[in-house]
Design an enzyme around this catalytic site. Structure first.
Site, PDB file in Angstrom:
ATOM      1  N   LEU A  55       0.818  -1.217   0.000  1.00  0.00           N
ATOM      2  CA  LEU A  55       0.000   0.000   0.000  1.00  0.00           C
ATOM      3  C   LEU A  55       0.851   1.266   0.000  1.00  0.00           C
ATOM      4  O   LEU A  55       1.915   1.319   0.602  1.00  0.00           O
ATOM      5  CB  LEU A  55      -0.926  -0.007   1.218  1.00  0.00           C
ATOM      6  CG  LEU A  55      -1.905  -1.191   1.279  1.00  0.00           C
ATOM      7  CD1 LEU A  55      -2.755  -1.118   2.555  1.00  0.00           C
ATOM      8  CD2 LEU A  55      -2.809  -1.239   0.046  1.00  0.00           C
ATOM      9  N   HIS A  56       0.341   2.288  -0.704  1.00  0.00           N
ATOM     10  CA  HIS A  56       1.013   3.595  -0.789  1.00  0.00           C
ATOM     11  C   HIS A  56      -0.053   4.685  -0.778  1.00  0.00           C
ATOM     12  O   HIS A  56      -1.255   4.382  -0.683  1.00  0.00           O
ATOM     13  CB  HIS A  56       1.892   3.648  -2.045  1.00  0.00           C
ATOM     14  CG  HIS A  56       1.171   3.266  -3.317  1.00  0.00           C
ATOM     15  ND1 HIS A  56       0.133   4.007  -3.848  1.00  0.00           N
ATOM     16  CD2 HIS A  56       1.307   2.189  -4.145  1.00  0.00           C
ATOM     17  CE1 HIS A  56      -0.305   3.442  -4.951  1.00  0.00           C
ATOM     18  NE2 HIS A  56       0.379   2.324  -5.155  1.00  0.00           N
TER      19      HIS A  56
ATOM     20  N   HIS B 248      -3.292   4.263  -2.754  1.00  0.00           N
ATOM     21  CA  HIS B 248      -4.308   3.445  -2.080  1.00  0.00           C
ATOM     22  C   HIS B 248      -4.961   4.243  -0.939  1.00  0.00           C
ATOM     23  O   HIS B 248      -6.187   4.205  -0.767  1.00  0.00           O
ATOM     24  CB  HIS B 248      -3.682   2.182  -1.493  1.00  0.00           C
ATOM     25  CG  HIS B 248      -3.039   1.275  -2.500  1.00  0.00           C
ATOM     26  ND1 HIS B 248      -1.698   1.005  -2.493  1.00  0.00           N
ATOM     27  CD2 HIS B 248      -3.561   0.565  -3.535  1.00  0.00           C
ATOM     28  CE1 HIS B 248      -1.400   0.159  -3.479  1.00  0.00           C
ATOM     29  NE2 HIS B 248      -2.514  -0.115  -4.133  1.00  0.00           N
TER      30      HIS B 248
ATOM     31  N   GLY C 104      -8.934   3.661  -8.705  1.00  0.00           N
ATOM     32  CA  GLY C 104      -8.120   4.819  -9.069  1.00  0.00           C
ATOM     33  C   GLY C 104      -8.117   5.064 -10.567  1.00  0.00           C
ATOM     34  O   GLY C 104      -8.108   4.118 -11.359  1.00  0.00           O
TER      35      GLY C 104
ATOM     36  N   LYS D 199      -5.672   6.091 -12.083  1.00  0.00           N
ATOM     37  CA  LYS D 199      -4.356   5.599 -12.528  1.00  0.00           C
ATOM     38  C   LYS D 199      -4.540   4.442 -13.508  1.00  0.00           C
ATOM     39  O   LYS D 199      -3.829   4.318 -14.496  1.00  0.00           O
ATOM     40  CB  LYS D 199      -3.578   5.159 -11.290  1.00  0.00           C
ATOM     41  CG  LYS D 199      -2.480   4.171 -11.494  1.00  0.00           C
ATOM     42  CD  LYS D 199      -1.224   4.871 -11.878  1.00  0.00           C
ATOM     43  CE  LYS D 199      -0.021   3.957 -11.943  1.00  0.00           C
ATOM     44  NZ  LYS D 199      -0.266   2.545 -11.933  1.00  0.00           N
TER      45      LYS D 199
ATOM     46  N   SER E 293       2.831   3.822  -7.567  1.00  0.00           N
ATOM     47  CA  SER E 293       2.505   2.467  -7.975  1.00  0.00           C
ATOM     48  C   SER E 293       3.329   1.516  -7.119  1.00  0.00           C
ATOM     49  O   SER E 293       4.476   1.818  -6.773  1.00  0.00           O
ATOM     50  CB  SER E 293       2.868   2.265  -9.459  1.00  0.00           C
ATOM     51  OG  SER E 293       2.944   0.875  -9.761  1.00  0.00           O
ATOM     52  N   SER E 294       2.737   0.367  -6.791  1.00  0.00           N
ATOM     53  CA  SER E 294       3.492  -0.626  -6.028  1.00  0.00           C
ATOM     54  C   SER E 294       4.735  -1.040  -6.799  1.00  0.00           C
ATOM     55  O   SER E 294       5.753  -1.405  -6.208  1.00  0.00           O
ATOM     56  CB  SER E 294       2.612  -1.849  -5.743  1.00  0.00           C
ATOM     57  OG  SER E 294       1.430  -1.444  -5.083  1.00  0.00           O
ATOM     58  N   ARG E 295       4.667  -1.000  -8.134  1.00  0.00           N
ATOM     59  CA  ARG E 295       5.796  -1.431  -8.961  1.00  0.00           C
ATOM     60  C   ARG E 295       6.935  -0.414  -8.973  1.00  0.00           C
ATOM     61  O   ARG E 295       8.036  -0.736  -9.424  1.00  0.00           O
ATOM     62  CB  ARG E 295       5.336  -1.730 -10.392  1.00  0.00           C
ATOM     63  CG  ARG E 295       4.474  -2.983 -10.488  1.00  0.00           C
ATOM     64  CD  ARG E 295       4.252  -3.426 -11.933  1.00  0.00           C
ATOM     65  NE  ARG E 295       3.645  -4.734 -12.015  1.00  0.00           N
ATOM     66  CZ  ARG E 295       2.332  -4.972 -12.115  1.00  0.00           C
ATOM     67  NH1 ARG E 295       1.479  -3.960 -12.145  1.00  0.00           N
ATOM     68  NH2 ARG E 295       1.873  -6.210 -12.176  1.00  0.00           N
TER      69      ARG E 295
HETATM   70  P1  AMP Z   1      -3.412  -2.089  -7.062  1.00  0.00           P
HETATM   71  O1  AMP Z   1      -3.082  -2.452  -5.653  1.00  0.00           O
HETATM   72  O2  AMP Z   1      -2.238  -1.614  -7.854  1.00  0.00           O
HETATM   73  O3  AMP Z   1      -4.244  -3.127  -7.761  1.00  0.00           O
HETATM   74  O4  AMP Z   1      -4.342  -0.807  -6.963  1.00  0.00           O
HETATM   75  C1  AMP Z   1      -5.518  -0.806  -6.208  1.00  0.00           C
HETATM   76  C2  AMP Z   1      -6.312   0.417  -6.541  1.00  0.00           C
HETATM   77  O5  AMP Z   1      -5.553   1.581  -6.234  1.00  0.00           O
HETATM   78  C3  AMP Z   1      -6.690   0.500  -8.022  1.00  0.00           C
HETATM   79  O6  AMP Z   1      -8.033   0.953  -8.137  1.00  0.00           O
HETATM   80  C4  AMP Z   1      -5.713   1.509  -8.546  1.00  0.00           C
HETATM   81  O7  AMP Z   1      -6.193   2.232  -9.663  1.00  0.00           O
HETATM   82  C5  AMP Z   1      -5.553   2.429  -7.355  1.00  0.00           C
HETATM   83  N1  AMP Z   1      -4.292   3.168  -7.451  1.00  0.00           N
HETATM   84  C6  AMP Z   1      -3.054   2.650  -7.609  1.00  0.00           C
HETATM   85  N2  AMP Z   1      -2.136   3.633  -7.707  1.00  0.00           N
HETATM   86  C7  AMP Z   1      -2.818   4.810  -7.625  1.00  0.00           C
HETATM   87  C8  AMP Z   1      -2.438   6.194  -7.670  1.00  0.00           C
HETATM   88  N3  AMP Z   1      -1.176   6.573  -7.826  1.00  0.00           N
HETATM   89  N4  AMP Z   1      -3.412   7.114  -7.547  1.00  0.00           N
HETATM   90  C9  AMP Z   1      -4.703   6.745  -7.393  1.00  0.00           C
HETATM   91  N5  AMP Z   1      -5.129   5.464  -7.333  1.00  0.00           N
HETATM   92  C10 AMP Z   1      -4.199   4.515  -7.457  1.00  0.00           C
END
Ligand code: AMP
Length: 281
Positions: free
Chosen positions: A24-25, A28, A138, A140, A176-178
Protein backbone atom coordinates in the site's frame (compact mmCIF):
# COMPACT_ATOMS: atom_id res chain seq x y z
CA UNK A 1 -16.48 -11.83 5.07
CA UNK A 2 -19.91 -12.52 3.56
CA UNK A 3 -21.42 -12.76 7.05
CA UNK A 4 -19.71 -9.62 8.35
CA UNK A 5 -20.73 -7.67 5.25
CA UNK A 6 -24.30 -8.95 5.42
CA UNK A 7 -24.55 -7.84 9.06
CA UNK A 8 -23.12 -4.42 8.19
CA UNK A 9 -25.67 -3.97 5.40
CA UNK A 10 -28.53 -5.05 7.65
CA UNK A 11 -27.93 -2.19 10.04
CA UNK A 12 -28.56 0.15 7.11
CA UNK A 13 -25.02 1.43 7.00
CA UNK A 14 -23.22 2.48 3.80
CA UNK A 15 -20.66 -0.23 3.21
CA UNK A 16 -17.59 0.75 1.16
CA UNK A 17 -14.99 -1.49 -0.49
CA UNK A 18 -11.47 -0.61 -1.63
CA UNK A 19 -9.91 -3.52 -3.56
CA UNK A 20 -6.09 -3.58 -3.66
CA UNK A 21 -3.17 -5.92 -4.24
CA UNK A 22 -1.36 -4.57 -1.17
CA UNK A 23 2.11 -2.98 -1.00
CA UNK A 24 0.00 0.00 0.00
CA UNK A 25 1.01 3.59 -0.79
CA UNK A 26 -0.53 7.07 -0.84
CA UNK A 27 -2.50 6.19 -3.99
CA UNK A 28 -4.31 3.45 -2.08
CA UNK A 29 -4.66 5.66 1.00
CA UNK A 30 -6.39 8.34 -1.08
CA UNK A 31 -9.02 5.80 -2.16
CA UNK A 32 -9.42 4.71 1.45
CA UNK A 33 -9.90 8.29 2.64
CA UNK A 34 -12.46 8.87 -0.11
CA UNK A 35 -14.25 5.73 1.03
CA UNK A 36 -14.16 6.82 4.67
CA UNK A 37 -15.75 10.18 3.73
CA UNK A 38 -18.76 8.49 2.20
CA UNK A 39 -18.97 5.07 3.81
CA UNK A 40 -18.98 3.32 7.14
CA UNK A 41 -17.85 0.65 7.59
CA UNK A 42 -15.03 0.43 5.04
CA UNK A 43 -13.58 -2.88 3.88
CA UNK A 44 -10.12 -2.93 2.29
CA UNK A 45 -9.17 -6.08 0.43
CA UNK A 46 -5.60 -7.19 -0.21
CA UNK A 47 -5.29 -9.94 -2.76
CA UNK A 48 -2.50 -10.43 -5.28
CA UNK A 49 -4.67 -11.97 -7.94
CA UNK A 50 -2.78 -14.70 -9.84
CA UNK A 51 -5.38 -14.69 -12.66
CA UNK A 52 -4.50 -11.19 -13.82
CA UNK A 53 -0.78 -11.90 -14.31
CA UNK A 54 0.55 -13.39 -17.55
CA UNK A 55 2.91 -16.41 -17.38
CA UNK A 56 5.99 -14.20 -17.95
CA UNK A 57 4.84 -11.42 -15.63
CA UNK A 58 5.82 -10.49 -12.07
CA UNK A 59 3.28 -12.46 -9.97
CA UNK A 60 5.97 -14.24 -7.93
CA UNK A 61 8.03 -11.16 -7.22
CA UNK A 62 5.11 -8.72 -6.85
CA UNK A 63 5.81 -6.80 -3.60
CA UNK A 64 4.06 -8.29 -0.57
CA UNK A 65 4.29 -6.16 2.58
CA UNK A 66 1.38 -7.54 4.57
CA UNK A 67 2.44 -6.57 8.09
CA UNK A 68 3.22 -2.98 7.11
CA UNK A 69 -0.08 -2.81 5.16
CA UNK A 70 -2.04 -4.14 8.12
CA UNK A 71 -0.46 -1.59 10.47
CA UNK A 72 -1.15 1.26 8.02
CA UNK A 73 -4.80 0.24 7.66
CA UNK A 74 -5.14 0.06 11.44
CA UNK A 75 -3.78 3.58 11.86
CA UNK A 76 -6.18 4.80 9.15
CA UNK A 77 -9.01 3.34 11.24
CA UNK A 78 -10.14 0.80 8.66
CA UNK A 79 -12.98 -1.40 9.90
CA UNK A 80 -12.21 -4.61 8.03
CA UNK A 81 -9.23 -6.01 6.16
CA UNK A 82 -10.15 -8.86 3.82
CA UNK A 83 -7.08 -10.83 2.74
CA UNK A 84 -8.21 -14.25 1.55
CA UNK A 85 -5.69 -16.94 0.62
CA UNK A 86 -5.53 -17.68 -3.14
CA UNK A 87 -6.88 -21.24 -2.83
CA UNK A 88 -9.99 -19.92 -1.08
CA UNK A 89 -10.62 -17.45 -3.89
CA UNK A 90 -9.80 -20.07 -6.54
CA UNK A 91 -10.40 -23.51 -5.03
CA UNK A 92 -9.57 -26.61 -7.09
CA UNK A 93 -12.10 -26.93 -9.89
CA UNK A 94 -12.69 -23.18 -10.27
CA UNK A 95 -13.84 -22.62 -13.85
CA UNK A 96 -15.98 -19.49 -14.16
CA UNK A 97 -14.67 -16.22 -15.63
CA UNK A 98 -16.25 -12.94 -16.58
CA UNK A 99 -15.03 -10.93 -19.55
CA UNK A 100 -16.02 -7.47 -20.75
CA UNK A 101 -15.70 -7.85 -24.51
CA UNK A 102 -14.00 -5.29 -26.74
CA UNK A 103 -12.81 -2.92 -24.03
CA UNK A 104 -10.67 -5.71 -22.54
CA UNK A 105 -8.76 -6.47 -25.73
CA UNK A 106 -7.26 -3.05 -26.42
CA UNK A 107 -4.28 -1.16 -24.96
CA UNK A 108 -3.38 -2.90 -21.66
CA UNK A 109 -5.41 -5.89 -22.81
CA UNK A 110 -3.43 -6.22 -26.02
CA UNK A 111 -0.08 -5.95 -24.22
CA UNK A 112 -1.25 -8.24 -21.41
CA UNK A 113 -3.53 -10.93 -22.88
CA UNK A 114 -6.01 -12.25 -20.31
CA UNK A 115 -5.18 -9.48 -17.82
CA UNK A 116 -8.61 -7.87 -17.70
CA UNK A 117 -10.39 -11.22 -17.65
CA UNK A 118 -8.49 -11.89 -14.42
CA UNK A 119 -9.29 -8.42 -13.08
CA UNK A 120 -13.02 -8.53 -13.81
CA UNK A 121 -13.32 -12.06 -12.46
CA UNK A 122 -11.75 -11.19 -9.11
CA UNK A 123 -13.51 -7.82 -8.82
CA UNK A 124 -16.86 -9.47 -9.50
CA UNK A 125 -16.11 -12.01 -6.79
CA UNK A 126 -15.12 -9.27 -4.32
CA UNK A 127 -18.22 -7.23 -5.17
CA UNK A 128 -20.36 -10.33 -4.74
CA UNK A 129 -18.80 -11.33 -1.41
CA UNK A 130 -18.89 -7.84 0.15
CA UNK A 131 -21.82 -6.33 -1.80
CA UNK A 132 -20.71 -2.79 -0.96
CA UNK A 133 -22.89 0.26 -1.67
CA UNK A 134 -19.77 1.86 -3.19
CA UNK A 135 -16.48 0.45 -4.47
CA UNK A 136 -13.46 2.72 -5.01
CA UNK A 137 -10.93 2.55 -7.84
CA UNK A 138 -8.12 4.82 -9.07
CA UNK A 139 -8.01 6.69 -12.38
CA UNK A 140 -4.36 5.60 -12.53
CA UNK A 141 -5.83 2.43 -14.09
CA UNK A 142 -8.33 4.28 -16.29
CA UNK A 143 -9.05 1.38 -18.64
CA UNK A 144 -9.58 -0.95 -15.69
CA UNK A 145 -12.03 1.52 -14.11
CA UNK A 146 -13.91 1.84 -17.42
CA UNK A 147 -14.14 -1.95 -17.77
CA UNK A 148 -15.34 -2.43 -14.18
CA UNK A 149 -18.02 0.24 -14.69
CA UNK A 150 -19.17 -1.61 -17.80
CA UNK A 151 -19.29 -4.91 -15.93
CA UNK A 152 -21.25 -3.34 -13.05
CA UNK A 153 -23.76 -1.91 -15.50
CA UNK A 154 -24.04 -5.00 -17.72
CA UNK A 155 -24.49 -7.36 -14.77
CA UNK A 156 -26.85 -5.07 -12.81
CA UNK A 157 -24.50 -4.97 -9.84
CA UNK A 158 -25.81 -2.99 -6.86
CA UNK A 159 -22.46 -1.29 -6.16
CA UNK A 160 -21.68 2.23 -7.31
CA UNK A 161 -18.23 2.39 -8.93
CA UNK A 162 -16.35 5.49 -7.73
CA UNK A 163 -13.19 6.57 -9.57
CA UNK A 164 -10.64 8.71 -7.68
CA UNK A 165 -7.83 11.01 -8.95
CA UNK A 166 -4.22 9.93 -9.55
CA UNK A 167 -1.79 10.54 -6.67
CA UNK A 168 1.70 11.52 -7.86
CA UNK A 169 5.19 11.98 -6.49
CA UNK A 170 6.62 15.52 -6.49
CA UNK A 171 8.27 14.91 -9.89
CA UNK A 172 4.93 13.73 -11.29
CA UNK A 173 5.51 9.96 -11.27
CA UNK A 174 2.20 8.24 -10.49
CA UNK A 175 2.46 6.19 -7.30
CA UNK A 176 2.50 2.47 -7.97
CA UNK A 177 3.49 -0.63 -6.03
CA UNK A 178 5.80 -1.43 -8.96
CA UNK A 179 7.79 1.79 -8.43
CA UNK A 180 9.64 -0.23 -5.76
CA UNK A 181 11.32 -2.16 -8.57
CA UNK A 182 13.05 0.99 -9.90
CA UNK A 183 16.71 1.56 -9.14
CA UNK A 184 17.89 5.11 -8.57
CA UNK A 185 18.55 5.92 -12.23
CA UNK A 186 15.36 4.28 -13.46
CA UNK A 187 13.42 6.16 -10.80
CA UNK A 188 14.77 9.44 -12.11
CA UNK A 189 14.04 8.45 -15.73
CA UNK A 190 10.50 7.31 -14.84
CA UNK A 191 9.30 10.91 -14.52
CA UNK A 192 9.41 10.93 -18.34
CA UNK A 193 5.93 9.35 -18.35
CA UNK A 194 4.51 12.34 -16.50
CA UNK A 195 6.60 14.81 -18.49
CA UNK A 196 5.32 13.33 -21.76
CA UNK A 197 1.72 13.83 -20.61
CA UNK A 198 2.60 17.34 -19.47
CA UNK A 199 3.96 18.02 -22.97
CA UNK A 200 0.57 17.00 -24.34
CA UNK A 201 -1.09 19.36 -21.86
CA UNK A 202 1.11 22.23 -23.05
CA UNK A 203 0.39 21.50 -26.72
CA UNK A 204 -3.34 21.49 -25.98
CA UNK A 205 -3.03 24.78 -24.10
CA UNK A 206 -1.27 26.20 -27.17
CA UNK A 207 -4.25 25.21 -29.32
CA UNK A 208 -3.27 21.80 -30.73
CA UNK A 209 -6.27 19.49 -31.26
CA UNK A 210 -4.87 16.83 -33.59
CA UNK A 211 -4.23 13.42 -31.99
CA UNK A 212 -1.26 12.48 -34.18
CA UNK A 213 0.53 15.75 -33.46
CA UNK A 214 -0.20 15.51 -29.73
CA UNK A 215 1.28 12.00 -29.69
CA UNK A 216 4.38 13.26 -31.52
CA UNK A 217 4.89 15.71 -28.64
CA UNK A 218 4.48 12.84 -26.16
CA UNK A 219 6.94 10.58 -28.00
CA UNK A 220 9.52 13.34 -28.24
CA UNK A 221 9.78 13.36 -24.41
CA UNK A 222 9.90 9.57 -24.11
CA UNK A 223 12.46 9.21 -26.93
CA UNK A 224 14.75 11.70 -25.18
CA UNK A 225 14.99 9.34 -22.19
CA UNK A 226 17.10 6.30 -23.19
CA UNK A 227 16.09 4.24 -20.14
CA UNK A 228 12.41 4.47 -21.12
CA UNK A 229 10.84 2.61 -24.05
CA UNK A 230 7.26 3.16 -25.07
CA UNK A 231 4.88 0.19 -25.30
CA UNK A 232 1.89 2.23 -26.51
CA UNK A 233 0.55 5.77 -26.44
CA UNK A 234 -2.96 6.54 -27.63
CA UNK A 235 -5.59 9.25 -27.53
CA UNK A 236 -8.94 7.53 -26.98
CA UNK A 237 -12.54 8.47 -26.36
CA UNK A 238 -13.43 8.11 -22.66
CA UNK A 239 -16.39 5.87 -23.38
CA UNK A 240 -15.20 3.62 -26.23
CA UNK A 241 -11.47 3.59 -25.46
CA UNK A 242 -11.10 3.58 -29.26
CA UNK A 243 -8.60 5.99 -30.89
CA UNK A 244 -9.84 9.44 -31.90
CA UNK A 245 -8.24 11.64 -34.56
CA UNK A 246 -8.78 14.87 -32.68
CA UNK A 247 -9.85 15.95 -29.21
CA UNK A 248 -13.36 14.99 -28.12
CA UNK A 249 -15.58 16.18 -25.29
CA UNK A 250 -14.00 13.67 -22.90
CA UNK A 251 -10.95 11.62 -23.79
CA UNK A 252 -7.78 10.14 -22.38
CA UNK A 253 -4.15 10.08 -23.41
CA UNK A 254 -2.93 6.70 -22.18
CA UNK A 255 0.56 5.29 -22.23
CA UNK A 256 2.54 2.29 -21.09
CA UNK A 257 6.32 2.17 -21.03
CA UNK A 258 9.19 0.09 -19.78
CA UNK A 259 11.68 1.74 -17.46
CA UNK A 260 14.57 -0.70 -17.12
CA UNK A 261 12.76 -3.97 -16.47
CA UNK A 262 9.64 -2.35 -14.99
CA UNK A 263 6.43 -1.74 -16.92
CA UNK A 264 4.57 1.41 -15.88
CA UNK A 265 1.32 3.04 -17.07
CA UNK A 266 -0.07 6.55 -16.80
CA UNK A 267 -2.73 8.74 -18.34
CA UNK A 268 -4.24 12.20 -18.55
CA UNK A 269 -7.94 13.04 -18.65
CA UNK A 270 -8.99 15.68 -21.19
CA UNK A 271 -12.37 17.41 -20.81
CA UNK A 272 -13.89 20.10 -22.96
CA UNK A 273 -15.60 23.08 -21.38
CA UNK A 274 -16.81 25.56 -23.99
CA UNK A 275 -13.88 26.21 -26.36
CA UNK A 276 -11.18 25.09 -23.96
CA UNK A 277 -9.88 21.66 -23.06
CA UNK A 278 -8.86 21.00 -19.47
CA UNK A 279 -6.17 18.40 -18.95
CA UNK A 280 -6.02 16.60 -15.61
CA UNK A 281 -2.83 14.66 -14.92
P1 AMP B 1 -3.41 -2.09 -7.06
O1 AMP B 1 -3.08 -2.45 -5.65
O2 AMP B 1 -2.24 -1.61 -7.85
O3 AMP B 1 -4.24 -3.13 -7.76
O4 AMP B 1 -4.34 -0.81 -6.96
C1 AMP B 1 -5.52 -0.81 -6.21
C2 AMP B 1 -6.31 0.42 -6.54
O5 AMP B 1 -5.55 1.58 -6.23
C3 AMP B 1 -6.69 0.50 -8.02
O6 AMP B 1 -8.03 0.95 -8.14
C4 AMP B 1 -5.71 1.51 -8.55
O7 AMP B 1 -6.19 2.23 -9.66
C5 AMP B 1 -5.55 2.43 -7.36
N1 AMP B 1 -4.29 3.17 -7.45
C6 AMP B 1 -3.05 2.65 -7.61
N2 AMP B 1 -2.14 3.63 -7.71
C7 AMP B 1 -2.82 4.81 -7.62
C8 AMP B 1 -2.44 6.19 -7.67
N3 AMP B 1 -1.18 6.57 -7.83
N4 AMP B 1 -3.41 7.11 -7.55
C9 AMP B 1 -4.70 6.74 -7.39
N5 AMP B 1 -5.13 5.46 -7.33
C10 AMP B 1 -4.20 4.52 -7.46
Amino acid sequence: MKQVAADARKSDRVLGLVPTMGALHEGHFSLIRAAQKQCSPVVVSIFVNPKQFGPSEDFQKYPRTFEADRAALESLGIDYLFAPPPDEVYPPGFRTYVQVEGLSERLEGRSRPGHFRGVTTVVLKLLEIVQPRMAFFGRKDAQQARIIRQMASDLNLASEIVVCPIVRETDGLALSSRNRYLNEEDRRAASALYRSLDAVRREIAAGERDAARLLVALRRVIDAEPRVSLDYAELVGADSFEPVVSLRKVCYVLLAARVGGTRLIDNALIEQTGDTFDVTL
